[in-house]
Scaffold this active site. Sequence first.
Site, mmCIF file in Angstrom:
data_model
loop_
_atom_site.group_PDB
_atom_site.id
_atom_site.type_symbol
_atom_site.label_atom_id
_atom_site.label_comp_id
_atom_site.label_asym_id
_atom_site.label_seq_id
_atom_site.Cartn_x
_atom_site.Cartn_y
_atom_site.Cartn_z
ATOM 1 N N CYS A 2 0.870 -1.176 0.000
ATOM 2 C CA CYS A 2 0.000 0.000 0.000
ATOM 3 C C CYS A 2 0.904 1.222 0.000
ATOM 4 O O CYS A 2 2.113 1.105 0.185
ATOM 5 C CB CYS A 2 -0.838 0.064 1.264
ATOM 6 N N ARG A 33 1.156 1.690 -5.922
ATOM 7 C CA ARG A 33 1.349 0.691 -4.874
ATOM 8 C C ARG A 33 0.031 0.013 -4.461
ATOM 9 O O ARG A 33 0.033 -0.908 -3.647
ATOM 10 C CB ARG A 33 1.989 1.328 -3.635
ATOM 11 N N TRP A 79 -3.898 -1.579 -1.121
ATOM 12 C CA TRP A 79 -3.873 -2.774 -1.943
ATOM 13 C C TRP A 79 -4.205 -3.897 -0.982
ATOM 14 O O TRP A 79 -3.395 -4.294 -0.161
ATOM 15 C CB TRP A 79 -2.496 -2.943 -2.557
ATOM 16 N N ASN A 105 1.154 -0.097 6.061
ATOM 17 C CA ASN A 105 1.498 -0.891 4.880
ATOM 18 C C ASN A 105 2.257 -2.108 5.368
ATOM 19 O O ASN A 105 3.244 -1.960 6.099
ATOM 20 C CB ASN A 105 2.366 -0.048 3.936
ATOM 21 N N GLY A 106 1.797 -3.296 4.998
ATOM 22 C CA GLY A 106 2.469 -4.522 5.422
ATOM 23 C C GLY A 106 1.448 -5.563 5.815
ATOM 24 O O GLY A 106 0.253 -5.417 5.559
ATOM 25 N N GLU A 486 10.606 -20.954 -17.096
ATOM 26 C CA GLU A 486 10.355 -19.554 -16.757
ATOM 27 C C GLU A 486 11.511 -18.675 -17.258
ATOM 28 O O GLU A 486 11.297 -17.581 -17.779
ATOM 29 C CB GLU A 486 10.162 -19.429 -15.229
ATOM 30 N N LYS A 490 11.126 -15.663 -19.996
ATOM 31 C CA LYS A 490 11.523 -14.278 -19.718
ATOM 32 C C LYS A 490 12.371 -13.705 -20.833
ATOM 33 O O LYS A 490 12.147 -12.590 -21.300
ATOM 34 C CB LYS A 490 12.322 -14.175 -18.412
ATOM 35 N N GLU A 493 10.360 -13.129 -23.969
ATOM 36 C CA GLU A 493 9.420 -12.008 -23.876
ATOM 37 C C GLU A 493 10.099 -10.647 -23.968
ATOM 38 O O GLU A 493 9.588 -9.754 -24.635
ATOM 39 C CB GLU A 493 8.737 -12.026 -22.500
ATOM 40 N N HIS A 509 16.822 -36.244 -27.706
ATOM 41 C CA HIS A 509 15.836 -36.850 -28.617
ATOM 42 C C HIS A 509 15.429 -35.884 -29.731
ATOM 43 O O HIS A 509 14.308 -35.928 -30.213
ATOM 44 C CB HIS A 509 14.606 -37.305 -27.825
ATOM 45 N N LYS A 608 -0.526 -7.114 -20.016
ATOM 46 C CA LYS A 608 -0.356 -7.611 -18.649
ATOM 47 C C LYS A 608 -1.457 -8.612 -18.291
ATOM 48 O O LYS A 608 -1.210 -9.611 -17.652
ATOM 49 C CB LYS A 608 -0.360 -6.422 -17.677
HETATM 50 C C1 F6R Z 1 4.859 -13.849 -18.407
HETATM 51 C C2 F6R Z 1 3.528 -13.351 -18.147
HETATM 52 C C3 F6R Z 1 2.367 -14.129 -18.670
HETATM 53 C C4 F6R Z 1 1.357 -14.371 -17.545
HETATM 54 C C5 F6R Z 1 0.097 -15.058 -18.105
HETATM 55 C C6 F6R Z 1 -0.891 -15.393 -16.993
HETATM 56 O O1 F6R Z 1 5.835 -12.961 -17.963
HETATM 57 O O2 F6R Z 1 3.343 -12.338 -17.509
HETATM 58 O O3 F6R Z 1 2.777 -15.333 -19.217
HETATM 59 O O4 F6R Z 1 1.963 -15.164 -16.583
HETATM 60 O O5 F6R Z 1 -0.522 -14.213 -19.035
HETATM 61 O O6 F6R Z 1 -1.297 -14.276 -16.312
HETATM 62 P P1 F6R Z 1 -1.998 -14.392 -14.903
HETATM 63 O O7 F6R Z 1 -1.004 -14.916 -13.948
HETATM 64 O O8 F6R Z 1 -2.431 -12.991 -14.578
HETATM 65 O O9 F6R Z 1 -3.155 -15.337 -15.056
#
Ligand code: F6R
Length: 613
Positions: A2, A33, A79, A105-106, A486, A490, A493, A509, A608
Site C-alpha cells: 500500500c 502501490r 492494496w 502498509n504490510g 520460466e 523471460k 518475452e 531426442h 499484462k
Molecule cells: C509472463 C507473463 C504471462 C502471464 C500469463 C498469466 O511474464 O506475464 O505469461 O503469466 O498471461 O497471467 P496471470 O497470472 O495474470 O493469469
Amino acid sequence: MCGIIGACLGSQACMNLLIGEIIFNGLLRLEYRGYDSAGVAVIADELMVRKGKGKLIELNARLSFKELRGCTGIGHTRWATHGVPNDINAHPHVDCRKMFAVVHNGVLENFSELKRVLKNRGHVFASDTDTEVIPHLVEEHYYRTGNVYESFKEAVKTLKGSYAILLVTSLEPFKIFFAKKDSPLIIGLGEGFNLLASDIPAVLSHTRSVVVIRDYWVGFITPDEAFVEDLASGRRVEVKDYIRTVEWSLSEAEKSGYPHFMLKEIYEQPRAVMETLYGALNDQLIPEAIKLLTDAGKIYVTGAGTSFHAAEHFSITGTRLAGKPIISFISSEYDTYLPATGEGDVLIVVSQSGETMDSLKALRAFKRRGVRIIAVSNVIDSAIPRESHVTLYTRAGPEIGVAATKTFTTQTTLLTYLAVRLGEAVGRLDVGEGREILGNIRSAGSLVKEALESAEKLAKKMATAISRSSSAYYLSRGVGVPVAKEGALKIKEVAYVHAESYPAGESKHGPIALVENSFPVVFVIPNDSYLEALLLGNIEEMKARGAYVVGVGPEGSRTMELLNEFLPVPRAHWALAPVTHTVPLQLIAYYAAVEKGFDPDKPRNLAKTVTVE
Ligand code: F6R
C-alpha cells in the site's frame, strides 16, 4: 503493498499549503502501490477521517480530500491483503474512542491473536483488517501509561510481520508517530514542515532532503523535528547522519531510481516473498484448502504462462512431498482433462491478475462438473477468486512491468508452503524434512537477497553472450524444469531471443541437432544430488558439440568444473528452486533486453492481463 503519507506543517506552512492537497497529491504518486480504496485523517479541531472504496480521483470527487484543512494529516492508498476492498476496510483505522488514527502498509502475522486478546478486553472492531489492531493496542497502553509515544512503542513491540505505520492523535495534534519493519518508509525534511511517505516521489515536489528509515526505527515528526530511536539497539538515532539529497527526476523517482519497473520488481522480491509467507502463516483458509486437497479424488493445477510454471512447480513438489499425484496443465488446454473430472476432485487455478480468460474458462468448466476450486491470485476480489471456493493470496503488490517476476516467486513460495502442509496432513512428509523446508521458506527473503547479490556480478556477462545469439536452450530436470521454462519465457518475452526449454533428458531426442559452436545452453541445477549427477551427463553432451554452457546452481556444485560460466545461488532445500534459481534468470533476461535496446517494461505484442481466449 500500500502507499502511505503523512504531513506535519508548522504555522507558516499551514497558512501557505493545504494539508488535503499535500496528502492527496502524495497519494496520487503512490497509487501504483495499490488503488482499491483510500483514505485520509487530519487533525483539525478534532480527528477527522474520510475514506472509501475506489480510485483516488473518484474518491476525491465524493469525499473532497483536497479541501481538508489542518496542520497534521495522514493518508493511505490500499492494496487489500486482509479484508475485501470496501469502505470499512479502507484505512485509516481508529480505536474505540476515536483518539488515534492509523495507516499501515504490510502484513501483521499475529493480528488474529492480538485481536482476540483485545476483544476479550472489550475493544470493538469495525473492519476485517489486520491494521485495526494497532489503534486499539495503542489505546489499551494509553489507558495505563497516559503517554502517547510510550504507548505507541509498546504497541509496536508486540507486532510480528511487516509494517510501516503512521499514527496521528488529537491528544498531540502537531506530531505524527511512525514505525517501520520490512515495509518501506522515508522522512522528507522541509523548512517548517516534515513529511513521511512510503516512497520518495510522494515528497519530491516539497523537498529533496530525505532520510530512508531503517527496520526497527520508531519515532515521530513535528514541523521542526524528526525524533528517531532504534528499537533493536535501544539507542537514539542521529537523524542528521542519515540525510541525503535526492538528485532523481520525478519519473526516475517513481521507479525508486531503477531504470525500469522490471528491475525494481526483481529487487522487490525479498520483501514480496516474505509478505506472502507472513500472509500464508496467518491465513485461516490454508487449513480449508488442505482439507479440500486431502479429501480430493484427483488434484489438478493450472495456469497460463508464468502462472503455469508455478502450477507445474506445485505438481512436482506436491507429488514428491505428499505422494499424491498432482496433474498440471496449461489452462487453455482444459478441454482435454475435462472428461476425467467429477465431484470430489479439486482444481487449483494460479493467476496473478485473477482475470486471465483461459484460466477463468478452465475454472468454470471444471466447476460445472462439481470440481472444487482453489484460487491462487495476487489481486483481491478479481474474477478468479470471486468464482472459487477458496482463495489464497500472494502479496507481491501491483506488478507494473508486463513480464511477471515477483509474482512468480511469491506464487511458488505460497505453493511450496501448501505442498509442505499437504505432505504433513497426509502423513507422507518426514518431520525433519518438513521442518527443513519450512525453515528455508521462513528465510526465503534472505535467500532471494543472496541470489540477487551473487547474480548481479555475472548476469550481465551471461546476458551479453546469450543476447548475441538468436536462439538458446534452457535445460533442467525435475524441480528445475519449471524454473528453466520460466527463464526461457523471460528472455523470449523481453529480449526477443528464441529460447526453448526442455527436460534435459529430452534434449538428446531431437533438440541437440541445433547445437553447434557457441550455441548458448543454460542449465538450471537444482540442489538435489541425484538430479545434479544426471545433469552432469547432459552438460557433457552439450559441451562436446561446442555449446556455450552456462549454469545456475547451488554454491560448490560439482557441475562448476564443466561449465563455461557458473552462477552460484544459496544452498536451500530442492523445493525452493524457484525462489533461489529464478532471480539470476530474470536478471539475465532483463540485461539482455537492455543490451539490445528494448524496453523490458513493455514487450511488443504482450498485455499484462489477457482477457481474451
Ligand atoms: C509472463 C507473463 C504471462 C502471464 C500469463 C498469466 O511474464 O506475464 O505469461 O503469466 O498471461 O497471467 P496471470 O497470472 O495474470 O493469469
